[in-house]
Design an enzyme around this catalytic site. Sequence first.
Site, PDB file in Angstrom:
ATOM      1  N   GLY A 155       0.850  -1.192   0.000  1.00  0.00           N
ATOM      2  CA  GLY A 155       0.000   0.000   0.000  1.00  0.00           C
ATOM      3  C   GLY A 155       0.878   1.233   0.000  1.00  0.00           C
ATOM      4  O   GLY A 155       2.063   1.173  -0.374  1.00  0.00           O
ATOM      5  N   ARG A 156       0.306   2.360   0.435  1.00  0.00           N
ATOM      6  CA  ARG A 156       1.064   3.626   0.429  1.00  0.00           C
ATOM      7  C   ARG A 156       2.357   3.515   1.224  1.00  0.00           C
ATOM      8  O   ARG A 156       3.423   3.918   0.770  1.00  0.00           O
ATOM      9  CB  ARG A 156       0.229   4.749   1.042  1.00  0.00           C
ATOM     10  CG  ARG A 156      -0.960   5.161   0.241  1.00  0.00           C
ATOM     11  CD  ARG A 156      -1.613   6.372   0.914  1.00  0.00           C
ATOM     12  NE  ARG A 156      -2.969   6.533   0.486  1.00  0.00           N
ATOM     13  CZ  ARG A 156      -4.006   5.891   1.039  1.00  0.00           C
ATOM     14  NH1 ARG A 156      -3.835   5.080   2.051  1.00  0.00           N
ATOM     15  NH2 ARG A 156      -5.216   6.068   0.576  1.00  0.00           N
ATOM     16  N   ILE A 157       2.243   2.957   2.443  1.00  0.00           N
ATOM     17  CA  ILE A 157       3.427   2.924   3.318  1.00  0.00           C
ATOM     18  C   ILE A 157       4.438   1.904   2.796  1.00  0.00           C
ATOM     19  O   ILE A 157       5.644   2.151   2.784  1.00  0.00           O
ATOM     20  CB  ILE A 157       3.010   2.645   4.784  1.00  0.00           C
ATOM     21  CG1 ILE A 157       2.064   3.755   5.263  1.00  0.00           C
ATOM     22  CG2 ILE A 157       4.227   2.569   5.697  1.00  0.00           C
ATOM     23  CD1 ILE A 157       1.385   3.497   6.606  1.00  0.00           C
ATOM     24  N   THR A 234       5.039  -2.414  11.695  1.00  0.00           N
ATOM     25  CA  THR A 234       4.503  -1.098  12.075  1.00  0.00           C
ATOM     26  C   THR A 234       3.023  -1.018  11.689  1.00  0.00           C
ATOM     27  O   THR A 234       2.465   0.078  11.631  1.00  0.00           O
ATOM     28  CB  THR A 234       5.263   0.047  11.356  1.00  0.00           C
ATOM     29  OG1 THR A 234       5.295  -0.240   9.955  1.00  0.00           O
ATOM     30  CG2 THR A 234       6.675   0.214  11.890  1.00  0.00           C
ATOM     31  N   SER A 235       2.399  -2.177  11.401  1.00  0.00           N
ATOM     32  CA  SER A 235       0.998  -2.119  10.937  1.00  0.00           C
ATOM     33  C   SER A 235       0.054  -2.233  12.131  1.00  0.00           C
ATOM     34  O   SER A 235      -0.293  -1.210  12.746  1.00  0.00           O
ATOM     35  CB  SER A 235       0.740  -3.197   9.883  1.00  0.00           C
ATOM     36  OG  SER A 235       0.897  -4.491  10.422  1.00  0.00           O
ATOM     37  N   ARG A 236      -0.345  -3.439  12.480  1.00  0.00           N
ATOM     38  CA  ARG A 236      -1.158  -3.675  13.672  1.00  0.00           C
ATOM     39  C   ARG A 236      -0.633  -4.944  14.334  1.00  0.00           C
ATOM     40  O   ARG A 236      -0.293  -5.919  13.645  1.00  0.00           O
ATOM     41  CB  ARG A 236      -2.633  -3.860  13.313  1.00  0.00           C
ATOM     42  CG  ARG A 236      -3.370  -2.572  12.987  1.00  0.00           C
ATOM     43  CD  ARG A 236      -3.554  -1.668  14.211  1.00  0.00           C
ATOM     44  NE  ARG A 236      -4.326  -0.486  13.929  1.00  0.00           N
ATOM     45  CZ  ARG A 236      -3.828   0.700  13.581  1.00  0.00           C
ATOM     46  NH1 ARG A 236      -2.518   0.861  13.454  1.00  0.00           N
ATOM     47  NH2 ARG A 236      -4.625   1.740  13.373  1.00  0.00           N
ATOM     48  N   GLU A 265      -2.193  -4.021  23.053  1.00  0.00           N
ATOM     49  CA  GLU A 265      -1.670  -2.723  23.500  1.00  0.00           C
ATOM     50  C   GLU A 265      -2.538  -2.138  24.598  1.00  0.00           C
ATOM     51  O   GLU A 265      -3.763  -2.262  24.521  1.00  0.00           O
ATOM     52  CB  GLU A 265      -1.614  -1.758  22.313  1.00  0.00           C
ATOM     53  CG  GLU A 265      -0.625  -2.194  21.271  1.00  0.00           C
ATOM     54  CD  GLU A 265      -0.614  -1.300  20.038  1.00  0.00           C
ATOM     55  OE1 GLU A 265      -1.197  -0.196  20.086  1.00  0.00           O
ATOM     56  OE2 GLU A 265      -0.010  -1.713  19.049  1.00  0.00           O
ATOM     57  N   HIS A 283       4.025   2.096  19.694  1.00  0.00           N
ATOM     58  CA  HIS A 283       3.088   2.542  18.649  1.00  0.00           C
ATOM     59  C   HIS A 283       3.261   4.044  18.343  1.00  0.00           C
ATOM     60  O   HIS A 283       2.326   4.831  18.508  1.00  0.00           O
ATOM     61  CB  HIS A 283       1.643   2.237  19.072  1.00  0.00           C
ATOM     62  CG  HIS A 283       0.708   2.127  17.893  1.00  0.00           C
ATOM     63  ND1 HIS A 283      -0.385   1.308  17.871  1.00  0.00           N
ATOM     64  CD2 HIS A 283       0.704   2.757  16.680  1.00  0.00           C
ATOM     65  CE1 HIS A 283      -1.021   1.424  16.717  1.00  0.00           C
ATOM     66  NE2 HIS A 283      -0.368   2.309  15.971  1.00  0.00           N
TER      67      HIS A 283
HETATM   68  C1  DGY Z   1      -2.695   4.674  12.247  1.00  0.00           C
HETATM   69  O1  DGY Z   1      -2.889   5.824  11.811  1.00  0.00           O
HETATM   70  O2  DGY Z   1      -3.410   3.739  11.953  1.00  0.00           O
HETATM   71  C2  DGY Z   1      -1.500   4.473  13.127  1.00  0.00           C
HETATM   72  O3  DGY Z   1      -1.419   3.235  13.679  1.00  0.00           O
HETATM   73  C3  DGY Z   1      -1.335   5.576  14.119  1.00  0.00           C
HETATM   74  O4  DGY Z   1      -0.802   6.583  13.352  1.00  0.00           O
END
Ligand code: DGY
Length: 321
Positions: A155-157, A234-236, A265, A283
Site C-alpha cells: 500500500g502507500r506505506i 509497524t501495521s497492527r 496494546e 506505537h
Molecule cells: C494509524 O494511523 O493507523 C496508526 O497506527 C497511528 O498513526
Amino acid sequence: MTKKILVTRHVYPEAIELLQGCGELEYHDSSSGLDRDTMLRAVADKQAVVCQLTDPMDAEVMDAAPELKVIANVAVGFDNIDVAAATERGIVVSNTPGVLTDTTADFAFTLLMAAARRVTEAERFLRDGRWQQWEIDMFSGQDINHHTLGIYGLGRIGRCMARRATGFDMRVIYHDAVRADYDEQLGLKFVDKETLFRESDFVSIHVPLNDETRHCVGAPELALMKPTAILINTSRGPVVDELALAQALAEKRIAGAGLDVYENEPTVSPELLALDNLVMAPHIASASVKTRTRMCVMAAENAAAVINGERPPNPVNPEVL
Ligand code: DGY
C-alpha cells in the site's frame, strides 16, 4: 440547529480550533479516554465523534447515538470501528490516509536499521557500564545495503518503504493480494508469500488488520525465514502471532525484530520484553509533531464536512454518502 461534536481524547489544538467553528464541542482533553458508560452517555446527543484507535466504536456505541452522522478516526487504520455496523446505520466513517505515509515509513526503516545493527541492545550495554574494551565481534549485526527487503502489503506505506530501500541499494520484493501494475517501473518484484518470507533479509509488514490478516504472520511464516533475517511490524499487532515470534527470536531461528505494535496494546507480553534481539517502540511510527497535527486536523475536517452537509475528504464507507 447547533451541531454537537464529541472529541474523545486529547488532540492537537489546531483540530479543536477548526471544530469550534462548526458546533458545540464536548472535548475530553485527556489521554485516558472515556470509560464505556461515559462514552455511551457522551454520544447520545452527538452528530459527530472524533475518536482515536484506542476507542472501540461498535454497534452498541452507535445505537446509543441516534443522531450520529460521522465517526472521524484520527488514524489511517480503522480496525477499532465496526464499519459494517456504521454503514448499516448510515453513519460515515473516515480515516486519515496519506498524511502519515512518509513519517510511518521513516520509522519502519528506523526500526529496520536499529534491529539490524543492534542499536538499542548496544546502548543498554553501554549505559549499564558493561563496556570494557573494543572487540572485533562486539554487537556485530546484519548488513542492510545490498540485501533483500520483502514488503508484505504494497500500500502507500509499503511503497514508501520500497523507495527508502533503493537508497541503500537493496533488492526489493513484495507480496500483496493483487500484483501492482506499476511494480517493475519501481524496480519491485512480485513474489508469492512463501518466497517473500524465504528470500528476504528483512520482512516489513504493511497490511491492515482484518479477518484475513489476523495472525497472517505466525509460526509457519517465521519458519521460512533465514536465521539472519529480521521482521519489522509497524501495521497492527494482531497481524503477527506474538508468541510464535517471541519463540522464534528466543531460539534464534531469526536474528531479530523491530516492533511498533502489539497484540494487546498497551500490554506487551513478557516473552517479548525478555528478549534482547528485539527493538520495541510504543506505537509511535506516525508520531512526528507535524504528522500527528495533520492527522488531527484531517479528522476534524472530515467531521466538519459531514455535519455541514458536505462530502468528507476521506470516507472509508463512501456508499453511505
Ligand atoms: C494509524 O494511523 O493507523 C496508526 O497506527 C497511528 O498513526
